[in-house]
Write an enzyme that holds these catalytic residues in place. Structure first.
Site, PDB file in Angstrom:
ATOM      1  N   HIS A  36       2.497  75.477  19.022  1.00  0.00           N
ATOM      2  CA  HIS A  36       1.268  75.266  19.086  1.00  0.00           C
ATOM      3  C   HIS A  36       0.943  76.455  19.744  1.00  0.00           C
ATOM      4  O   HIS A  36       2.139  76.832  20.516  1.00  0.00           O
ATOM      5  CB  HIS A  36       0.155  74.478  19.300  1.00  0.00           C
ATOM      6  CG  HIS A  36       0.562  73.997  20.368  1.00  0.00           C
ATOM      7  ND1 HIS A  36       0.375  74.381  21.945  1.00  0.00           N
ATOM      8  CD2 HIS A  36       0.884  72.609  20.991  1.00  0.00           C
ATOM      9  CE1 HIS A  36       0.899  73.660  23.099  1.00  0.00           C
ATOM     10  NE2 HIS A  36       0.971  72.479  22.911  1.00  0.00           N
ATOM     11  N   ALA A  37      -0.010  77.194  19.602  1.00  0.00           N
ATOM     12  CA  ALA A  37      -0.637  78.398  20.217  1.00  0.00           C
ATOM     13  C   ALA A  37      -0.488  78.605  21.805  1.00  0.00           C
ATOM     14  O   ALA A  37      -0.605  79.441  22.732  1.00  0.00           O
ATOM     15  CB  ALA A  37      -1.869  78.687  19.656  1.00  0.00           C
ATOM     16  N   HIS A  39       2.216  77.193  23.126  1.00  0.00           N
ATOM     17  CA  HIS A  39       3.581  77.509  23.402  1.00  0.00           C
ATOM     18  C   HIS A  39       3.792  79.559  23.014  1.00  0.00           C
ATOM     19  O   HIS A  39       4.065  79.216  23.504  1.00  0.00           O
ATOM     20  CB  HIS A  39       4.855  76.540  22.210  1.00  0.00           C
ATOM     21  CG  HIS A  39       4.310  75.734  22.532  1.00  0.00           C
ATOM     22  ND1 HIS A  39       3.755  74.293  21.629  1.00  0.00           N
ATOM     23  CD2 HIS A  39       5.063  74.454  23.744  1.00  0.00           C
ATOM     24  CE1 HIS A  39       4.025  73.376  22.350  1.00  0.00           C
ATOM     25  NE2 HIS A  39       4.533  73.465  23.379  1.00  0.00           N
ATOM     26  N   GLU A 150       0.499  75.043  31.693  1.00  0.00           N
ATOM     27  CA  GLU A 150      -0.667  74.391  33.308  1.00  0.00           C
ATOM     28  C   GLU A 150      -1.725  73.182  32.908  1.00  0.00           C
ATOM     29  O   GLU A 150      -1.595  72.349  33.970  1.00  0.00           O
ATOM     30  CB  GLU A 150      -2.238  74.971  33.388  1.00  0.00           C
ATOM     31  CG  GLU A 150      -1.491  76.532  34.775  1.00  0.00           C
ATOM     32  CD  GLU A 150      -2.515  77.521  35.637  1.00  0.00           C
ATOM     33  OE1 GLU A 150      -3.653  77.261  35.175  1.00  0.00           O
ATOM     34  OE2 GLU A 150      -2.517  78.060  36.330  1.00  0.00           O
ATOM     35  N   LYS A 151      -1.215  73.385  31.351  1.00  0.00           N
ATOM     36  CA  LYS A 151      -1.883  72.127  31.123  1.00  0.00           C
ATOM     37  C   LYS A 151      -1.781  71.213  31.393  1.00  0.00           C
ATOM     38  O   LYS A 151      -2.133  69.748  31.722  1.00  0.00           O
ATOM     39  CB  LYS A 151      -1.522  71.876  29.281  1.00  0.00           C
ATOM     40  CG  LYS A 151      -1.383  70.692  28.754  1.00  0.00           C
ATOM     41  CD  LYS A 151      -2.723  70.050  28.000  1.00  0.00           C
ATOM     42  CE  LYS A 151      -2.716  68.880  27.660  1.00  0.00           C
ATOM     43  NZ  LYS A 151      -0.987  68.161  27.231  1.00  0.00           N
ATOM     44  N   ASP A 152      -0.260  70.886  31.705  1.00  0.00           N
ATOM     45  CA  ASP A 152       0.627  69.492  32.535  1.00  0.00           C
ATOM     46  C   ASP A 152       0.809  69.798  33.431  1.00  0.00           C
ATOM     47  O   ASP A 152       1.926  70.664  34.287  1.00  0.00           O
ATOM     48  CB  ASP A 152       2.253  69.824  31.382  1.00  0.00           C
ATOM     49  CG  ASP A 152       1.771  69.071  30.336  1.00  0.00           C
ATOM     50  OD1 ASP A 152       1.452  67.823  29.842  1.00  0.00           O
ATOM     51  OD2 ASP A 152       2.531  69.536  29.395  1.00  0.00           O
ATOM     52  N   ARG A 189       0.518  66.955  20.796  1.00  0.00           N
ATOM     53  CA  ARG A 189       0.192  64.718  20.921  1.00  0.00           C
ATOM     54  C   ARG A 189      -1.684  64.923  19.985  1.00  0.00           C
ATOM     55  O   ARG A 189      -1.968  63.864  19.218  1.00  0.00           O
ATOM     56  CB  ARG A 189      -0.433  64.737  21.703  1.00  0.00           C
ATOM     57  CG  ARG A 189       0.976  64.025  22.507  1.00  0.00           C
ATOM     58  CD  ARG A 189       1.766  62.924  23.573  1.00  0.00           C
ATOM     59  NE  ARG A 189       2.488  62.573  23.417  1.00  0.00           N
ATOM     60  CZ  ARG A 189       3.640  62.788  24.512  1.00  0.00           C
ATOM     61  NH1 ARG A 189       3.438  63.646  25.758  1.00  0.00           N
ATOM     62  NH2 ARG A 189       4.743  62.290  24.962  1.00  0.00           N
TER      63      ARG A 189
HETATM   64  O1  PAF Z   1       6.143  70.001  28.636  1.00  0.00           O
HETATM   65  C1  PAF Z   1       7.302  69.679  27.790  1.00  0.00           C
HETATM   66  O2  PAF Z   1       7.580  70.102  26.752  1.00  0.00           O
HETATM   67  C2  PAF Z   1       8.679  68.602  28.475  1.00  0.00           C
HETATM   68  O3  PAF Z   1       7.877  68.090  29.365  1.00  0.00           O
HETATM   69  C3  PAF Z   1       9.642  69.504  28.892  1.00  0.00           C
HETATM   70  C4  PAF Z   1       8.556  71.193  30.283  1.00  0.00           C
HETATM   71  C5  PAF Z   1       9.902  71.052  27.751  1.00  0.00           C
HETATM   72  C6  PAF Z   1      10.738  68.978  29.510  1.00  0.00           C
HETATM   73  O4  PAF Z   1      11.180  67.972  28.601  1.00  0.00           O
END
Ligand code: PAF
Length: 281
Positions: A36-37, A39, A150-152, A189
């Site tokens: 998505h945007a 990435h 930073e979302k994750d 998701r």
């Molecule tokens: O954030 C993600 O998409 C995944 O956790 C990653 C960093 C590609 C590892 O599989």
């Protein structure tokens, strides 16, 4: 530069050798596809800070729990390649599960306590799976930098720890969360949300923002601000997994507001688990 799609280790190494020979500095953007945007913004950032962006697309089975969505994780391979081409990525590596985990594979990277709190509490083994796959990708690509959204946020902290602990000569960069116009953090998701749930979903960010302001005002205790937030989310239709204030680098719990601090949340909306976080200052 034209996008090279590498589907196995041999073609990956051939393409990387070409980039090295041309003297290009590369940044890795690891993904699980369904781009998505958010990435795309990481790929663009990569191109701003180094010469070329190398992307990986791999839905990593080792980071999903037995009841999680590994089997139905969204996939859009053709659209992904198109987006990467448009964003100007130089190389995308799309390995198979057997390429990454051939028969007999048995090594795992354990990230310790940092992987057991927050997300790790609800998703045991998740960060060990993330660290294991990223170590493999880092070592086979050896990028100068790697960029994570930073979302994750906890993932970003885990990867920073991993790079320091294992002396990986890779600079780990965090990039701001990309949001929809109504504030919902972009995530692959989000497609799981029903039309009704999608209308409610931005409330997670809204509550984070308002709790963050209350905490920063120091007018009430951190605990009472968090309790108010949990109640507001419950009222809004969420089942809250956690809403916590943590030290921004170590993710140690903060009972009092001491910057730098991060407010992190995970909550279920129907069958979809959403996560989000903000800085509190
Ligand atoms: O954030 C993600 O998409 C995944 O956790 C990653 C960093 C590609 C590892 O599989």
């Amino acid at each position: 530069m034209q996008l090279t799609v590498a589907k196995d280790m041999e073609s990956l190494q051939e393409a990387l050798a070409g980039l090295a020979k041309a003297g290009k500095r590369i940044a890795l953007v690891p993904t699980m596809g369904a781009l998505h945007a958010g990435h795309v913004s990481l790929v663009k950032l990569a191109k701003e800070i180094v010469d070329e962006a190398v992307v990986t697309i791999f839905v990593n089975p080792k980071q999903f729990g037995p009841t999680e969505d590994y089997g139905r994780y969204p996939k859009s391979p053709e659209e992904d390649i198109k987006k990467l081409r448009e964003a100007g990525a130089a190389l995308v590596y799309v390995p198979s599960a057997d390429d990454i985990y051939p028969p007999g594979f048995s090594t795992s990277i354990s990230v310790g306590e940092l992987g057991k709190i927050l997300e790790g509490k609800s998703r045991p083994g998740h960060f060990d799976g993330v660290a294991t796959v990223l170590t493999k990708l880092f070592l086979s690509i050896l990028p100068h930098m790697a960029i994570f959204g930073e979302k994750d946020y906890q993932q970003l902290c885990v990867v920073q720890r991993l790079a320091v602990d294992l002396d990986l000569p890779i600079e780990i960069i965090g990039a701001p969360t990309m949001r929809e116009v109504d504030g919902l953090a972009m995530s692959s998701r989000n497609v799981y949300l029903s039309v009704e749930e999608r209308k409610i979903a931005p409330k997670l960010h809204e509550v984070l923002e308002s709790v963050g302001k209350v905490i920063a005002s120091r007018k009430v205790s951190v605990k009472s601000a968090l309790d108010q937030g949990i109640a507001a989310l419950g009222k809004g239709g969420f089942k809250v997994d956690y809403l916590e204030l943590r030290q921004a680098e170590t993710l140690a719990e903060l009972r009092d507001f001491t910057p730098p601090a991060r407010l992190l949340a995970a909550a279920w909306l129907g069958a979809t688990r959403l996560i989000d976080n903000i800085v509190v200052e």
